[in-house]
Design a protein around this motif. Sequence first.
Motif, PDB file in Angstrom:
ATOM      1  N   LEU A  81      44.655   9.360  -4.889  1.00 38.32           N
ATOM      2  CA  LEU A  81      43.554   8.725  -4.169  1.00 38.32           C
ATOM      3  C   LEU A  81      43.954   7.347  -3.640  1.00 38.32           C
ATOM      4  CD1 LEU A  81      40.668   9.737  -6.594  1.00 38.32           C
ATOM      5  CD2 LEU A  81      41.024  10.604  -4.276  1.00 38.32           C
ATOM      6  N   ASP A  82      44.667   6.585  -4.440  1.00 39.20           N
ATOM      7  CA  ASP A  82      45.140   5.271  -3.988  1.00 39.20           C
ATOM      8  C   ASP A  82      45.979   5.407  -2.720  1.00 39.20           C
ATOM      9  OD1 ASP A  82      43.892   3.946  -6.082  1.00 39.20           O
ATOM     10  OD2 ASP A  82      45.695   3.860  -7.330  1.00 39.20           O
ATOM     11  N   ARG A  83      46.851   6.419  -2.697  1.00 44.01           N
ATOM     12  CA  ARG A  83      47.718   6.618  -1.531  1.00 44.01           C
ATOM     13  C   ARG A  83      46.926   6.990  -0.287  1.00 44.01           C
ATOM     14  NH1 ARG A  83      50.834   9.684  -5.110  1.00 44.01           N
ATOM     15  NH2 ARG A  83      50.285  11.625  -4.020  1.00 44.01           N
ATOM     16  N   HIS A  84      45.729   7.522  -0.482  1.00 41.87           N
ATOM     17  CA  HIS A  84      44.927   7.969   0.655  1.00 41.87           C
ATOM     18  C   HIS A  84      43.727   7.060   0.919  1.00 41.87           C
ATOM     19  CE1 HIS A  84      47.320  11.598  -0.185  1.00 41.87           C
ATOM     20  NE2 HIS A  84      47.222  11.779   1.120  1.00 41.87           N
ATOM     21  N   GLY A  85      43.864   5.797   0.556  1.00 39.96           N
ATOM     22  CA  GLY A  85      42.906   4.795   1.000  1.00 39.96           C
ATOM     23  C   GLY A  85      41.658   4.628   0.180  1.00 39.96           C
ATOM     24  N   VAL A  86      41.644   5.105  -1.062  1.00 37.11           N
ATOM     25  CA  VAL A  86      40.462   4.987  -1.920  1.00 37.11           C
ATOM     26  C   VAL A  86      40.675   3.875  -2.937  1.00 37.11           C
ATOM     27  CG1 VAL A  86      38.957   6.195  -3.559  1.00 37.11           C
ATOM     28  CG2 VAL A  86      39.987   7.455  -1.646  1.00 37.11           C
ATOM     29  N   ASP A  87      39.663   3.038  -3.117  1.00 34.87           N
ATOM     30  CA  ASP A  87      39.700   1.960  -4.112  1.00 34.87           C
ATOM     31  C   ASP A  87      39.249   2.540  -5.456  1.00 34.87           C
ATOM     32  OD1 ASP A  87      39.320  -0.223  -5.761  1.00 34.87           O
ATOM     33  OD2 ASP A  87      38.131  -1.380  -4.327  1.00 34.87           O
ATOM     34  N   THR A  88      40.192   2.754  -6.368  1.00 35.65           N
ATOM     35  CA  THR A  88      39.881   3.343  -7.671  1.00 35.65           C
ATOM     36  C   THR A  88      39.761   2.294  -8.778  1.00 35.65           C
ATOM     37  OG1 THR A  88      42.213   3.687  -8.230  1.00 35.65           O
ATOM     38  CG2 THR A  88      41.099   5.460  -7.019  1.00 35.65           C
ATOM     39  N   SER A  89      39.727   1.032  -8.409  1.00 33.75           N
ATOM     40  CA  SER A  89      39.764  -0.032  -9.409  1.00 33.75           C
ATOM     41  C   SER A  89      38.520  -0.083 -10.286  1.00 33.75           C
ATOM     42  CB  SER A  89      39.949  -1.393  -8.727  1.00 33.75           C
ATOM     43  OG  SER A  89      38.824  -1.721  -7.910  1.00 33.75           O
ATOM     44  N   GLN A  90      37.412   0.506  -9.841  1.00 31.56           N
ATOM     45  CA  GLN A  90      36.157   0.409 -10.582  1.00 31.56           C
ATOM     46  C   GLN A  90      35.827   1.666 -11.383  1.00 31.56           C
ATOM     47  OE1 GLN A  90      34.619  -2.697 -10.614  1.00 31.56           O
ATOM     48  NE2 GLN A  90      36.610  -3.005  -9.638  1.00 31.56           N
ATOM     49  N   VAL A  91      36.771   2.590 -11.469  1.00 35.14           N
ATOM     50  CA  VAL A  91      36.549   3.812 -12.238  1.00 35.14           C
ATOM     51  C   VAL A  91      36.559   3.490 -13.731  1.00 35.14           C
ATOM     52  CG1 VAL A  91      37.540   6.046 -12.843  1.00 35.14           C
ATOM     53  CG2 VAL A  91      37.483   5.320 -10.453  1.00 35.14           C
ATOM     54  N   LEU A  92      35.584   4.019 -14.466  1.00 32.98           N
ATOM     55  CA  LEU A  92      35.509   3.833 -15.910  1.00 32.98           C
ATOM     56  C   LEU A  92      36.402   4.857 -16.598  1.00 32.98           C
ATOM     57  CD1 LEU A  92      34.127   2.653 -18.502  1.00 32.98           C
ATOM     58  CD2 LEU A  92      32.416   4.470 -18.232  1.00 32.98           C
ATOM     59  N   VAL A  93      37.295   4.398 -17.467  1.00 31.65           N
ATOM     60  CA  VAL A  93      38.192   5.292 -18.191  1.00 31.65           C
ATOM     61  C   VAL A  93      37.695   5.436 -19.628  1.00 31.65           C
ATOM     62  CG1 VAL A  93      40.554   5.722 -18.956  1.00 31.65           C
ATOM     63  CG2 VAL A  93      40.140   4.593 -16.758  1.00 31.65           C
ATOM     64  N   SER A  94      37.339   6.651 -20.001  1.00 35.68           N
ATOM     65  CA  SER A  94      36.857   6.935 -21.345  1.00 35.68           C
ATOM     66  C   SER A  94      37.997   6.852 -22.359  1.00 35.68           C
ATOM     67  CB  SER A  94      36.234   8.329 -21.388  1.00 35.68           C
ATOM     68  OG  SER A  94      35.948   8.712 -22.723  1.00 35.68           O
ATOM     69  N   SER A  95      37.681   6.360 -23.537  1.00 35.76           N
ATOM     70  CA  SER A  95      38.686   6.290 -24.594  1.00 35.76           C
ATOM     71  C   SER A  95      38.699   7.550 -25.458  1.00 35.76           C
ATOM     72  CB  SER A  95      38.419   5.071 -25.489  1.00 35.76           C
ATOM     73  OG  SER A  95      37.138   5.174 -26.090  1.00 35.76           O
ATOM     74  N   GLU A 123      29.791   9.785 -19.447  1.00 32.95           N
ATOM     75  CA  GLU A 123      29.814   8.342 -19.658  1.00 32.95           C
ATOM     76  C   GLU A 123      29.536   7.555 -18.375  1.00 32.95           C
ATOM     77  OE1 GLU A 123      33.185   6.937 -21.890  1.00 32.95           O
ATOM     78  OE2 GLU A 123      33.227   8.730 -23.161  1.00 32.95           O
ATOM     79  N   ALA A 124      29.302   8.265 -17.273  1.00 32.89           N
ATOM     80  CA  ALA A 124      29.014   7.581 -16.006  1.00 32.89           C
ATOM     81  C   ALA A 124      27.764   6.716 -16.112  1.00 32.89           C
ATOM     82  CB  ALA A 124      28.865   8.600 -14.885  1.00 32.89           C
ATOM     83  N   ARG A 125      26.880   7.087 -17.026  1.00 31.81           N
ATOM     84  CA  ARG A 125      25.642   6.310 -17.208  1.00 31.81           C
ATOM     85  C   ARG A 125      25.922   4.919 -17.773  1.00 31.81           C
ATOM     86  NH1 ARG A 125      23.180  10.325 -21.720  1.00 31.81           N
ATOM     87  NH2 ARG A 125      24.014  11.786 -20.180  1.00 31.81           N
ATOM     88  N   ASP A 126      27.136   4.707 -18.314  1.00 32.30           N
ATOM     89  CA  ASP A 126      27.485   3.404 -18.887  1.00 32.30           C
ATOM     90  C   ASP A 126      28.055   2.432 -17.851  1.00 32.30           C
ATOM     91  OD1 ASP A 126      26.778   4.388 -21.405  1.00 32.30           O
ATOM     92  OD2 ASP A 126      28.794   5.165 -21.777  1.00 32.30           O
ATOM     93  N   ILE A 127      28.228   2.887 -16.630  1.00 29.47           N
ATOM     94  CA  ILE A 127      28.780   2.033 -15.578  1.00 29.47           C
ATOM     95  C   ILE A 127      27.732   1.036 -15.103  1.00 29.47           C
ATOM     96  CG2 ILE A 127      29.691   2.022 -13.220  1.00 29.47           C
ATOM     97  CD1 ILE A 127      30.862   4.804 -13.822  1.00 29.47           C
ATOM     98  N   ASP A 128      28.136  -0.212 -14.965  1.00 26.08           N
ATOM     99  CA  ASP A 128      27.239  -1.290 -14.514  1.00 26.08           C
ATOM    100  C   ASP A 128      27.488  -1.550 -13.034  1.00 26.08           C
ATOM    101  OD1 ASP A 128      25.726  -3.533 -14.075  1.00 26.08           O
ATOM    102  OD2 ASP A 128      26.825  -4.831 -15.461  1.00 26.08           O
ATOM    103  N   LEU A 129      26.549  -1.142 -12.202  1.00 24.11           N
ATOM    104  CA  LEU A 129      26.721  -1.329 -10.761  1.00 24.11           C
ATOM    105  C   LEU A 129      26.797  -2.809 -10.400  1.00 24.11           C
ATOM    106  CD1 LEU A 129      26.907   0.133  -8.029  1.00 24.11           C
ATOM    107  CD2 LEU A 129      24.425  -0.107  -7.831  1.00 24.11           C
ATOM    108  N   GLY A 130      26.061  -3.644 -11.135  1.00 27.48           N
ATOM    109  CA  GLY A 130      26.085  -5.079 -10.860  1.00 27.48           C
ATOM    110  C   GLY A 130      27.475  -5.665 -10.993  1.00 27.48           C
ATOM    111  N   ALA A 131      28.217  -5.225 -12.005  1.00 25.83           N
ATOM    112  CA  ALA A 131      29.581  -5.707 -12.198  1.00 25.83           C
ATOM    113  C   ALA A 131      30.473  -5.280 -11.040  1.00 25.83           C
ATOM    114  CB  ALA A 131      30.136  -5.183 -13.513  1.00 25.83           C
TER     115      ALA A 131
END
Length: 323
Positions: A81-95, A123-131
């Motif tokens: 995805l990074d190679r194809h122009g998508v910003d993946t920096s805000q993806v939540l990674v589950s432990s 776990e998508a419900r744990d993502i803070d859109l404000g952040a």
Amino acid sequence: MRIAVSASIATDHLMTFGGKFSEQLVADQLENISLSFLVDELEMRRGGVACNISYALGRLGLNPVLVGAVGADFGEYRAWLDRHGVDTSQVLVSSTRHTARFVCTTDRDQNQLASFYPGAMSEARDIDLGAIVNHTGGLDLVLIGADDPQAMVLRSKECREKGIAFAADPSQQLAIMEGPDVRELIEGATYMFTNEYEAGLAQQKTGWSADEILDRVGTRITTLGGKGVRIERKGEPPVHVRSAAVREQVDPTGVGDAFRGGFLAALAWGESLERAAEVGNAVAVHALEVTGPQEYELTKESLLRRLTDSYGPESAAAVEGHL
């Protein structure tokens, strides 16, 4: 325009069994099934609504922000995805959980045995859109697609509270969402995407008529398959845009997502709703003509050629400067 796409992130594992499932079943032993199939083919495809839409937006130069939850196994997919122009920096990674996964085996009669593992998607419900807003410097539009239902409703509420325009795109999750959640999801949406069946299901779930839904959203976009797209705005006559020219129908998976990517890209360029539908349709048929939702090549030349063939040279000329 900075667009965030909040929806599912998943991979598909598709296998082909050369025999028939029915030939492996013993009628009087169905309560004790224990079967193993030697498969002939295995295809692993990148998928998930958020990634499919973001892929199209990325190919069109929009650098969308991907919003969703994944597992630690996301590394290779992230690089793609990074190679194809998508910003993946805000993806939540589950432990603790893997990335959502669809596993399906198809026999020679096209019968299927399938399982879906939601995994980290829950776990998508744990993502803070404000952040995410703070990190990116602001968002102009959030597309809320099929995901963990609780996350979808929460994201809609966050957008209203923060004054961020959003597109409600419930897709297949409409079938399992309760009426109050569907109403909460679409209330105040700038755009609402459905196909024709989902449009009727949304009315049934919410208890609102088509006009009452249109009172609550800015614009309704209803995809009609081979018949094109219908666009509705309150107080204005509906606009119908015919489908784009198709050379060969190979695989419908992800075609609707490709449409949304093209549609939103054209809106970001400042084009009209009708032109946005033309671009969306042109991107969609790129996906239709290959196997897999992110396997199509989308270039300036291929898009302009498809727009010219489908809608005339004026359509291509209108978007050429944005590519």
